[in-house]
Design an enzyme around this catalytic site. Structure first.
Site, PDB file in Angstrom:
ATOM      1  N   ASP A  62       0.821  -1.213   0.000  1.00  0.00           N
ATOM      2  CA  ASP A  62       0.000   0.000   0.000  1.00  0.00           C
ATOM      3  C   ASP A  62       0.858   1.268   0.000  1.00  0.00           C
ATOM      4  O   ASP A  62       2.071   1.225   0.192  1.00  0.00           O
ATOM      5  CB  ASP A  62      -0.932   0.007   1.236  1.00  0.00           C
ATOM      6  CG  ASP A  62      -0.225  -0.451   2.523  1.00  0.00           C
ATOM      7  OD1 ASP A  62      -0.922  -0.906   3.432  1.00  0.00           O
ATOM      8  OD2 ASP A  62       1.019  -0.379   2.591  1.00  0.00           O
ATOM      9  N   ASN A 128      -8.150  -3.390  13.787  1.00  0.00           N
ATOM     10  CA  ASN A 128      -9.505  -3.785  13.346  1.00  0.00           C
ATOM     11  C   ASN A 128      -9.450  -4.958  12.365  1.00  0.00           C
ATOM     12  O   ASN A 128     -10.418  -5.256  11.679  1.00  0.00           O
ATOM     13  CB  ASN A 128     -10.222  -2.590  12.689  1.00  0.00           C
ATOM     14  CG  ASN A 128      -9.487  -2.092  11.456  1.00  0.00           C
ATOM     15  OD1 ASN A 128      -8.484  -2.680  11.048  1.00  0.00           O
ATOM     16  ND2 ASN A 128      -9.979  -1.024  10.853  1.00  0.00           N
ATOM     17  N   HIS A 130      -7.550  -5.217   9.699  1.00  0.00           N
ATOM     18  CA  HIS A 130      -7.249  -4.910   8.298  1.00  0.00           C
ATOM     19  C   HIS A 130      -5.892  -5.481   7.903  1.00  0.00           C
ATOM     20  O   HIS A 130      -4.991  -5.621   8.724  1.00  0.00           O
ATOM     21  CB  HIS A 130      -7.355  -3.417   7.987  1.00  0.00           C
ATOM     22  CG  HIS A 130      -6.244  -2.560   8.497  1.00  0.00           C
ATOM     23  ND1 HIS A 130      -6.472  -1.418   9.224  1.00  0.00           N
ATOM     24  CD2 HIS A 130      -4.900  -2.639   8.375  1.00  0.00           C
ATOM     25  CE1 HIS A 130      -5.321  -0.847   9.515  1.00  0.00           C
ATOM     26  NE2 HIS A 130      -4.360  -1.578   9.016  1.00  0.00           N
ATOM     27  N   GLU A 135      -9.800  -2.388   4.797  1.00  0.00           N
ATOM     28  CA  GLU A 135     -10.533  -2.198   6.057  1.00  0.00           C
ATOM     29  C   GLU A 135     -11.700  -3.185   6.146  1.00  0.00           C
ATOM     30  O   GLU A 135     -12.090  -3.779   5.123  1.00  0.00           O
ATOM     31  CB  GLU A 135     -11.063  -0.759   6.117  1.00  0.00           C
ATOM     32  CG  GLU A 135      -9.987   0.311   6.027  1.00  0.00           C
ATOM     33  CD  GLU A 135      -9.187   0.483   7.331  1.00  0.00           C
ATOM     34  OE1 GLU A 135      -8.486   1.481   7.439  1.00  0.00           O
ATOM     35  OE2 GLU A 135      -9.263  -0.386   8.241  1.00  0.00           O
TER      36      GLU A 135
END
Ligand SMILES: O=P(O)(O)OC[C@H]1O[C@](O)(CO)[C@@H](O)[C@@H]1O
EC number: 3.5.99.6
Length: 236
Positions: A62, A128, A130, A135
């Site tokens: 990313d 979370n 991810h 996400e």
């Protein structure tokens, strides 16, 4: 899923290095790489080693939208500083955070991934669940795409910026579909703040609510986690 529980992140870096060394031994030439705090000790051990990546290709997960490759907060800069400076690859790919034609950039990145099938994909994990910047709710078959970062991710990454208002709100991320095409996956996680995500990843239902849970369906996944991140695992 093979789960290796280590004492701390330093021990994790040594174990992570071993996975890379074994992969090279087995002929791996394309490495999917991650950024953030997690992989730092693995990169430190690789830099100290005699591993040679000069004939290898790297593809990062990313990059923040809007940051130039030279921006100290960009993932281009992170990779240069933590790995490439000392361990250059023949070719290293990261999404171009300043691409003028976004769709062309996303398509080109997917083509790069198709043209260079990943032998070993290194992952961290968000609190979370991810992976990359995928996400909760991300499509399990997703390809490279633009992601709106959640408030929790922005808050978690604010530590790298002057203040939270400077954290980009969008990123280009390799999709879960591409991540799952890797031959072998190594996920590292350290710290109690990852315990819930790890428990959901390893023992929870396979659900888009915890993107990393899809790894339960991959044939060759190794987790290197410290005791704090392993805290909520049952019968470990
Ligand atoms: O390793 P950290 O800094 O806890 O970040 C965890 C995850 O969050 C990201 O940095 C994205 O926010 C991922 O690249 C990384 O795997």
């Amino acid at each position: 899923m093979k789960v290796i529980i280590v004492k701390d992140q330093n021990a994790g870096g040594k174990a992570g290095y071993e996975v890379f060394a074994n992969a090279i031994e087995e002929g791996a030439t394309v490495f999917g790489l991650a950024t953030g705090g997690t992989p730092e000790t693995t990169y430190q051990e690789i830099v100290k080693s005699d591993l040679d990546f000069s004939k290898c290709t790297s593809i990062n997960l990313d990059e923040y939208v809007g940051l130039s490759a030279t921006d100290p907060q960009s993932y281009h800069h992170y990779m240069q500083e933590h790995l490439f400076e000392n361990k250059p690859f023949k070719k290293s790919y990261l999404p171009d955070g300043q691409a003028t034609d976004e769709n062309a950039e996303l398509k080109a990145y997917d083509q790069t991934i198709q043209d260079n099938p990943i032998d070993l994909q290194l992952l961290g994990i968000g609190t979370n669940g991810h992976i990359g910047f995928n996400e909760p709710g991300s499509d399990f078959k997703g390809q490279t795409h633009k992601v709106k970062l959640t408030d929790s991710t922005i808050a978690a990454n604010a530590r790298y910026f002057e203040d939270e208002t400077q954290v980009p709100h969008y990123a280009y991320s390799m999709g879960i579909g591409s991540i799952m095409q890797a031959k072998k996956i190594l996920l590292e996680a350290y710290g109690e703040n990852k315990a819930e995500a790890i428990a959901a990843t390893v023992q929870g239902p396979v659900s888009e609510e915890c993107p990393a849970s899809i790894l339960q369906t991959h044939p060759d996944v190794t987790l290197i986690i410290d005791e704090a991140a392993a805290k909520l695992l049952k019968n470990k």
